[in-house]
Write an enzyme that holds these catalytic residues in place. Structure first.
Site, PDB file in Angstrom:
ATOM      1  N   HIS A 177       0.808  -1.215   0.000  1.00  0.00           N
ATOM      2  CA  HIS A 177       0.000   0.000   0.000  1.00  0.00           C
ATOM      3  C   HIS A 177       0.844   1.270   0.000  1.00  0.00           C
ATOM      4  O   HIS A 177       0.340   2.356  -0.279  1.00  0.00           O
ATOM      5  CB  HIS A 177      -0.986   0.006   1.186  1.00  0.00           C
ATOM      6  CG  HIS A 177      -0.359   0.237   2.521  1.00  0.00           C
ATOM      7  ND1 HIS A 177       0.015  -0.786   3.360  1.00  0.00           N
ATOM      8  CD2 HIS A 177      -0.055   1.373   3.185  1.00  0.00           C
ATOM      9  CE1 HIS A 177       0.519  -0.289   4.476  1.00  0.00           C
ATOM     10  NE2 HIS A 177       0.481   1.018   4.395  1.00  0.00           N
ATOM     11  N   ASP A 181       0.333  -7.706   1.685  1.00  0.00           N
ATOM     12  CA  ASP A 181       0.731  -6.297   1.717  1.00  0.00           C
ATOM     13  C   ASP A 181       2.246  -6.139   1.707  1.00  0.00           C
ATOM     14  O   ASP A 181       2.806  -5.276   2.383  1.00  0.00           O
ATOM     15  CB  ASP A 181       0.131  -5.577   2.926  1.00  0.00           C
ATOM     16  CG  ASP A 181       0.186  -4.056   2.766  1.00  0.00           C
ATOM     17  OD1 ASP A 181       0.144  -3.583   1.623  1.00  0.00           O
ATOM     18  OD2 ASP A 181       0.281  -3.360   3.793  1.00  0.00           O
ATOM     19  N   GLY A 232       3.815   7.407   8.171  1.00  0.00           N
ATOM     20  CA  GLY A 232       5.166   7.439   7.623  1.00  0.00           C
ATOM     21  C   GLY A 232       5.988   6.228   8.028  1.00  0.00           C
ATOM     22  O   GLY A 232       7.012   5.934   7.422  1.00  0.00           O
ATOM     23  N   SER A 238       4.914   3.111   7.897  1.00  0.00           N
ATOM     24  CA  SER A 238       4.508   1.928   7.149  1.00  0.00           C
ATOM     25  C   SER A 238       5.613   1.459   6.204  1.00  0.00           C
ATOM     26  O   SER A 238       6.163   2.241   5.433  1.00  0.00           O
ATOM     27  CB  SER A 238       3.249   2.229   6.347  1.00  0.00           C
ATOM     28  OG  SER A 238       2.688   1.037   5.878  1.00  0.00           O
ATOM     29  N   LEU A 270      -4.252 -25.572   1.381  1.00  0.00           N
ATOM     30  CA  LEU A 270      -4.509 -26.882   1.966  1.00  0.00           C
ATOM     31  C   LEU A 270      -5.772 -27.509   1.399  1.00  0.00           C
ATOM     32  O   LEU A 270      -5.908 -28.728   1.350  1.00  0.00           O
ATOM     33  CB  LEU A 270      -4.611 -26.759   3.489  1.00  0.00           C
ATOM     34  CG  LEU A 270      -4.721 -28.037   4.306  1.00  0.00           C
ATOM     35  CD1 LEU A 270      -3.519 -28.961   4.027  1.00  0.00           C
ATOM     36  CD2 LEU A 270      -4.783 -27.716   5.790  1.00  0.00           C
ATOM     37  N   GLY A 271      -6.698 -26.680   0.958  1.00  0.00           N
ATOM     38  CA  GLY A 271      -7.924 -27.207   0.360  1.00  0.00           C
ATOM     39  C   GLY A 271      -9.014 -27.520   1.361  1.00  0.00           C
ATOM     40  O   GLY A 271      -9.720 -28.519   1.217  1.00  0.00           O
TER      41      GLY A 271
END
Length: 509
Positions: free
Chosen positions: A144, A174, A251, A253, A308-309
């Site tokens: 982001h 992210d 700031g 991040s 994993l399903g």
């Protein structure tokens, strides 16, 4: 001298000898141990004259200078720039509660509306941080921080400035990897976030409010933390955050979370706040996830995500009672199996309770996500589960979301298999249109598979008006970055004959 005087004198003598021996013992102990060791109580003599220490404690380290000095040069400032589009300066609109917004320099967040400007000059979108992970210029940050940017300006701690290119991104976690052209850069060594303990000292290094090379400290408040409940159920992708009380503000991040040894153990990503500023808790992506994502991007160009399903739910006291489970009180309850998925092939069944993935115990969904996210399709792992209150272990070969073990390749808009031309004034007038792009040079690709022909004029994609090739590329990128399992372009358009046609273009493999 009477009897009472003699008894008192003997008692004083014993006390003096005992005190003298205690002093000798303390001095001897101090000579053999670090000065931080403290003798908590004095010793006592037994009949044989031996001294026993009752207890001693070790003063915790409170000197953070080494960790700070070794990491501030490895954290950079990232400014993102873009040309304004549409009625507002950056094309974004603010939301009342966006956990990512307040990591940027503007008071209202990155998505603060800007008044329309007559000129199409470049404008700063936001301010964030990044961490240098290799001497040749690779930098990890948050997706982001760089999302939507047309240019990224990187400033090092020594004030050198570079433009960066995006190597790859993963919106689900992210995480983003970018690179600058430089050599012999200071690197923060990557530590083991799995070994991190609750209560351990950590430092957050970043650029809050544009104040470069700022260091704050705190402790690890929790591990494998999910924060969807704090965002009113908003999906945050793969969540297994390190929660700390180190002060983090706009700031920070993309900046570093390091341990007392100066090792990177997380990338600061979000804070819990109703004002946009620090209110007590911050959250970082652990390096166990970051390292895997970065390696995949560098090696394959795309994240190799294993599944994993299973459809699952965290075990609750109500479910424990309802299912008659006595062997465990927490874990992951299998609610549904994906057909021909990894779990089904390994013999896992509905109502099994998964309690371990590989070497990791699994108590909640965040731990489950973190454990699985370390692996790639094709990896074989041990899964421990409870069935009928008995423990079992099975080997599972993980697969990707398409149900196989193939490597996922990086995609771009060229996979559509065509070029796009803006319509001329004559074409717009002829077809009574205000905007649109025309498909040209069609070859093998997604458009051809969907039945689109050369000359087709695209009017909108997924209900968004299309005016240029740039619009098509941005819509494509947004679809591919989304967490939706079905990645589809719903296209409305016309052919030169005037016939209106609708197409659904499947972008998945």
């Amino acid at each position: 001298m009477n009897l009472y005087s003699k008894i008192a004198l003997m008692a004083c003598g014993v006390a003096m000898v005992s005190s003298a021996m205690t002093v000798v013992a303390v001095n001897t102990f101090s000579d053999k141990h670090d000065s931080s060791a403290v003798l908590a109580t004095s010793g006592t003599l037994d009949s044989g004259g031996r001294l026993y220490t009752v207890a001693h404690g070790v003063t915790p380290p409170t000197d953070f200078t080494h960790a700070a000095e070794s990491t501030i040069n490895g954290v950079v400032s990232i400014k993102s720039y873009a040309t304004p589009r549409g009625g507002y300066g950056n094309g974004y609109q603010s939301s009342p509660f966006d956990m990512f917004d307040f990591f940027f320099g503007s008071p209202g967040g990155r998505r603060q509306q800007q008044p329309e400007q007559k000129g199409k000059s470049e404008q700063q979108l936001g301010l964030g941080s990044g961490v240098i992970i290799s001497k040749d210029g690779y930098i990890v940050t948050n997706n982001h921080v760089i999302d939507g940017a047309e240019r990224l300006e990187i400033t090092l701690n020594d004030n050198r400035t570079f433009n960066a290119k995006v190597i790859g991104t993963d919106p689900s976690t992210d995480v983003a990897l970018i690179k600058i052209e430089a050599e012999d850069l200071p690197v923060i060594p990557i530590g083991d976030s799995d070994a991190l303990k609750v209560g351990e000292w950590v430092l957050a290094v970043g650029n809050p409010f544009g104040f470069t090379s700022t260091v704050t400290t705190g402790i690890v408040s929790a591990k494998a933390r999910s924060i969807s409940s704090a965002t009113n159920g908003r999906a945050m992708g793969i969540e297994s955050y390190i929660q700390t009380d180190a002060a983090v503000n706009p700031g920070n991040s993309g900046g570093a979370l390091v341990n007392i040894n100066g090792e990177l153990i997380g990338i600061n990503t979000a804070i819990y706040s109703q004002t946009g500023n620090y209110a007590g808790y911050s959250f970082a992506i652990p390096t166990s996830i970051v390292t895997k994502i970065v390696t995949d991007i560098k090696q394959y160009g795309a994240v190799q995500r294993a599944v994993l399903g299973v459809m699952f739910q965290e075990l609750t006291p109500q479910l424990v009672k309802e299912k008659g489970i006595t062997a465990v009180n927490d874990g992951i309850l299998v609610m549904e199996l994906v057909e021909r998925g990894a779990a089904m092939e390994a013999g896992i069944q509905v109502d099994d309770v998964i309690v371990g993935i590989g070497d990791n115990q699994v108590h909640n969904s965040a731990q489950m996500q973190e454990a699985i996210n370390k692996y790639r399709p094709g990896d074989k792992i041990k899964v421990k589960y409870i069935r009928d209150n008995k423990a079992y272990t099975t080997e599972v070969t993980l697969r990707n979301s398409q149900g196989d073990t193939k490597v996922t390749k990086a995609k771009d808009v060229t996979s559509l298999g065509c070029a796009f031309k803006s319509l001329t004034k004559e074409q717009l007038k002829e077809h009574r249109l205000t905007a649109g792009v025309q498909v040209s040079g069609l070859r093998d690709g997604k458009f051809k598979e969907a039945g689109i022909k050369d000359g087709f004029i695209i009017l909108d994609i997924n209900n968004a008006r299309v005016k240029s090739q740039d619009d098509v590329e941005k819509i494509y990128e947004a679809i591919m970055k989304s967490n939706d399992s079905d990645k589809v372009m719903f296209i409305t358009g016309i052919y030169p004959t005037g016939r209106k046609v609708y197409y659904a273009v499947d972008l998945s493999d």
